[in-house]
Design an enzyme around this catalytic site. Structure first.
Site, PDB file in Angstrom:
ATOM      1  N   HIS A 104     -28.442  42.275  44.834  1.00  0.00           N
ATOM      2  CA  HIS A 104     -28.340  42.484  46.290  1.00  0.00           C
ATOM      3  C   HIS A 104     -29.600  41.878  46.909  1.00  0.00           C
ATOM      4  O   HIS A 104     -30.690  42.401  46.686  1.00  0.00           O
ATOM      5  CB  HIS A 104     -28.293  43.976  46.628  1.00  0.00           C
ATOM      6  CG  HIS A 104     -27.178  44.733  45.957  1.00  0.00           C
ATOM      7  ND1 HIS A 104     -25.959  44.946  46.548  1.00  0.00           N
ATOM      8  CD2 HIS A 104     -27.107  45.327  44.746  1.00  0.00           C
ATOM      9  CE1 HIS A 104     -25.183  45.656  45.725  1.00  0.00           C
ATOM     10  NE2 HIS A 104     -25.865  45.896  44.623  1.00  0.00           N
ATOM     11  N   HIS A 161     -21.624  48.222  36.519  1.00  0.00           N
ATOM     12  CA  HIS A 161     -22.569  49.306  36.174  1.00  0.00           C
ATOM     13  C   HIS A 161     -21.927  50.613  35.703  1.00  0.00           C
ATOM     14  O   HIS A 161     -22.053  51.650  36.355  1.00  0.00           O
ATOM     15  CB  HIS A 161     -23.560  49.571  37.303  1.00  0.00           C
ATOM     16  CG  HIS A 161     -23.021  49.592  38.711  1.00  0.00           C
ATOM     17  ND1 HIS A 161     -21.846  50.189  39.055  1.00  0.00           N
ATOM     18  CD2 HIS A 161     -23.549  49.089  39.849  1.00  0.00           C
ATOM     19  CE1 HIS A 161     -21.668  50.037  40.345  1.00  0.00           C
ATOM     20  NE2 HIS A 161     -22.678  49.379  40.854  1.00  0.00           N
ATOM     21  N   HIS A 210     -17.297  48.594  42.305  1.00  0.00           N
ATOM     22  CA  HIS A 210     -18.217  49.732  42.177  1.00  0.00           C
ATOM     23  C   HIS A 210     -17.313  50.954  42.066  1.00  0.00           C
ATOM     24  O   HIS A 210     -16.604  51.295  43.004  1.00  0.00           O
ATOM     25  CB  HIS A 210     -19.095  49.825  43.428  1.00  0.00           C
ATOM     26  CG  HIS A 210     -20.002  51.013  43.417  1.00  0.00           C
ATOM     27  ND1 HIS A 210     -21.366  50.910  43.447  1.00  0.00           N
ATOM     28  CD2 HIS A 210     -19.742  52.346  43.379  1.00  0.00           C
ATOM     29  CE1 HIS A 210     -21.908  52.111  43.417  1.00  0.00           C
ATOM     30  NE2 HIS A 210     -20.940  53.009  43.384  1.00  0.00           N
ATOM     31  N   ASP A 255     -28.125  44.690  38.968  1.00  0.00           N
ATOM     32  CA  ASP A 255     -27.892  45.500  40.170  1.00  0.00           C
ATOM     33  C   ASP A 255     -29.192  45.600  40.977  1.00  0.00           C
ATOM     34  O   ASP A 255     -29.518  46.660  41.525  1.00  0.00           O
ATOM     35  CB  ASP A 255     -27.356  46.890  39.808  1.00  0.00           C
ATOM     36  CG  ASP A 255     -26.832  47.630  41.035  1.00  0.00           C
ATOM     37  OD1 ASP A 255     -26.674  46.999  42.091  1.00  0.00           O
ATOM     38  OD2 ASP A 255     -26.589  48.851  40.945  1.00  0.00           O
ATOM     39  N   HIS A 294     -35.298  48.254  47.970  1.00  0.00           N
ATOM     40  CA  HIS A 294     -35.635  49.032  49.162  1.00  0.00           C
ATOM     41  C   HIS A 294     -37.155  49.163  49.125  1.00  0.00           C
ATOM     42  O   HIS A 294     -37.746  49.236  48.034  1.00  0.00           O
ATOM     43  CB  HIS A 294     -35.011  50.427  49.112  1.00  0.00           C
ATOM     44  CG  HIS A 294     -33.514  50.424  49.004  1.00  0.00           C
ATOM     45  ND1 HIS A 294     -32.688  50.158  50.083  1.00  0.00           N
ATOM     46  CD2 HIS A 294     -32.686  50.653  47.953  1.00  0.00           C
ATOM     47  CE1 HIS A 294     -31.413  50.235  49.686  1.00  0.00           C
ATOM     48  NE2 HIS A 294     -31.391  50.518  48.397  1.00  0.00           N
TER      49      HIS A 294
HETATM   50  O1  DOR Z   1     -27.834  52.134  43.964  1.00  0.00           O
HETATM   51  C1  DOR Z   1     -27.193  51.225  44.500  1.00  0.00           C
HETATM   52  N1  DOR Z   1     -27.760  50.420  45.426  1.00  0.00           N
HETATM   53  N2  DOR Z   1     -25.909  51.030  44.160  1.00  0.00           N
HETATM   54  C2  DOR Z   1     -25.121  50.185  44.854  1.00  0.00           C
HETATM   55  O2  DOR Z   1     -23.950  50.097  44.557  1.00  0.00           O
HETATM   56  C3  DOR Z   1     -25.654  49.422  45.993  1.00  0.00           C
HETATM   57  C4  DOR Z   1     -27.102  49.236  45.864  1.00  0.00           C
HETATM   58  C5  DOR Z   1     -27.738  48.720  47.126  1.00  0.00           C
HETATM   59  O3  DOR Z   1     -27.246  47.725  47.666  1.00  0.00           O
HETATM   60  O4  DOR Z   1     -28.733  49.292  47.577  1.00  0.00           O
END
Ligand code: DOR
Length: 436
Positions: A61, A232, A178, A303, A307
């Protein structure tokens, strides 16, 4: 004259004995392997180093557009090549979500300017965008359709069976899911709302939530007569179930689920260990390792879900789910290699051979005619994972302080040196071509 010759490295292909040879690359493709190959515009001495097929991370991501304070295609792809990843597939839960041909094309255009690694993007499925999904079927740079069966980061969500079936029957590209049951997550939302600590995350999003959803989506795949790529996987029950469903699915696990476990990870890291599906107890982790060795697991994806520390360090449940990982995936696998849990051949299978097969790419092997993507390692170097070395805008890793034996030394992307000794060069990533 060749574009690049990588000299004297030990080449390791899947299920083959190592050979010491030179690799010549021209126009992005492996042109010749042997010795005394002649002249090249650029040379790299790989004496004493191990060269494996360029690794593919089929789940990241990168947050562009919309959330670029967390990551963008430049910082994310920089992290990728620093971690020995030559190709990434990026998810559609950006802002706005990537659910139209136009939005995918915008991402491809941006990545052509900014990406250090080769790339492709998933298009997200919504309740009413089948027409858009049909438009990307043969688009180079789109690797498939992503469906969030349970809600996670962003607003993508689709779990209505009849719409899923319609998509599964009409789409031929890979469909990645997912898998957590939205219905069960909602039924148990009081656990999250009354939570006293992040430890309640894996009680709320329990193993049954994952299993129910995974059983449902396998039924849909069966009925539509096609496969589904289940992302996952986090429970031993799903792994046991999926072992007998290989005609209908391909399966991913993440390094986080193979490395961290509850309650220890939550005790030591708090909300930094929060992700969806959650980090679970050790028995689940053991089930994942079993699945990896008995052929149930096809790929490892990071994955990578960046953040910022500021965002992560608020009290649960207001903290976001996800951890960065694209730069640490290969190092973590090398850590497990040192501990005897995996070998290099399996790493090549899970991060090169199998993703190339599932997504129909001309990658995964160091052979003449294949794409010129190489991951070059020093298997003997000892080093420490640090937050400072992370190129992700998130600027942290759950694995900082870990001692690793084995280091990505160079990343060759379509015949260009993208990373050498931790220095990253000008972005030259290319759209991934699909051979369907
Ligand atoms: O923990 C996660 N974060 N799982 C996800 O499916 C999306 C991801 C995110 O984009 O932050």
């Amino acid at each position: 004259m060749y574009d690049l010759i990588v000299k004297n490295g030990t080449i390791l292909n899947y299920n083959q004995d190592p050979v010491v040879a030179d690799i010549a690359i021209s126009k992005g493709k492996i042109d010749k392997i042997g010795s005394n190959l002649g002249e090249a515009k650029n040379q790299l001495d790989a004496s004493g180093l191990t060269i494996i097929p360029g690794l593919i991370d089929s789940q990241v991501h990168f947050r562009e557009p919309g959330l670029t304070h967390k990551e963008d295609l430049s910082s994310g792809s920089k992290a990728a090549v620093l971690g020995g990843i030559c190709t990434f597939f990026e998810m559609p839960n950006t802002k706005p979500a990537t659910i139209t041909l136009e939005k995918i094309e915008e991402k491809i255009k941006l990545a052509k300017e900014k990406s250090h690694a080769n790339f492709a993007f998933y298009i997200g499925a919504s309740e009413d965008n089948l027409e858009e999904l049909l438009k990307i079927e043969s688009l180079d740079g789109c690797c498939g359709v992503k469906i969030f069966l349970g809600s996670s980061t962003g607003d993508l969500l689709l779990y209505k069976r009849e719409i899923l079936l319609d998509i599964f029957k009409n789409i031929s590209v890979p469909i990645a899911v997912h898998s957590e049951s939205e219905v069960r997550l909602n039924e148990r939302i009081n656990i999250r709302d009354n939570a006293t600590s992040v430890h309640d995350h894996y009680l709320w999003r329990d193993a049954q939530s994952a299993l129910e959803s995974t059983k449902m989506i396998i039924e849909v795949a069966k009925e539509a007569g096609r496969k589904v790529h289940v992302l996952h996987i986090s429970t031993k029950e799903e792994m046991d179930f999926l072992k007998d469903q290989k005609e209908h699915c391909t399966v991913e696990v993440t390094p986080q689920h193979l490395t961290l476990f509850a309650p220890d990870a939550y005790d030591s890291m708090g909300t930094l260990a929060q992700m969806n599906p959650p980090i679970r107890t050790k028995d689940h982790q053991e089930g994942l390792w079993q699945g990896l060795h008995n052929g149930t697991v096809d790929v490892i994806g990071s994955d990578h879900a960046p953040h910022t520390l500021q965002e992560k360090r608020v009290d649960y449940p207001n903290s976001p789910s996800g951890m960065p990982g694209v730069q640490t995936t290969l190092p973590l696998l090398l850590h497990h290699l040192e501990k005897g849990r995996i070998d290099l051949n399996k790493i090549i299978e899970l991060m090169a051979i199998n993703p190339a097969k599932i997504f129909s790419l001309n990658k995964g092997k160091i052979e003449e005619g294949f794409d010129g993507d190489l991951t070059i390692l020093d298997l003997n170097e000892n080093w420490l994972i640090s937050n400072d070395a992370q190129a992700s805008k998130a600027g942290w890793t759950p694995f900082y302080g870990m001692n690793i034996k084995g280091k990505p030394k160079a990343t060759i992307v379509s015949g260009e040196i993208a990373m050498l000794n931790d220095t990253v060069f000008k972005p030259k990533g290319k759209t991934v071509k699909l051979y369907r």
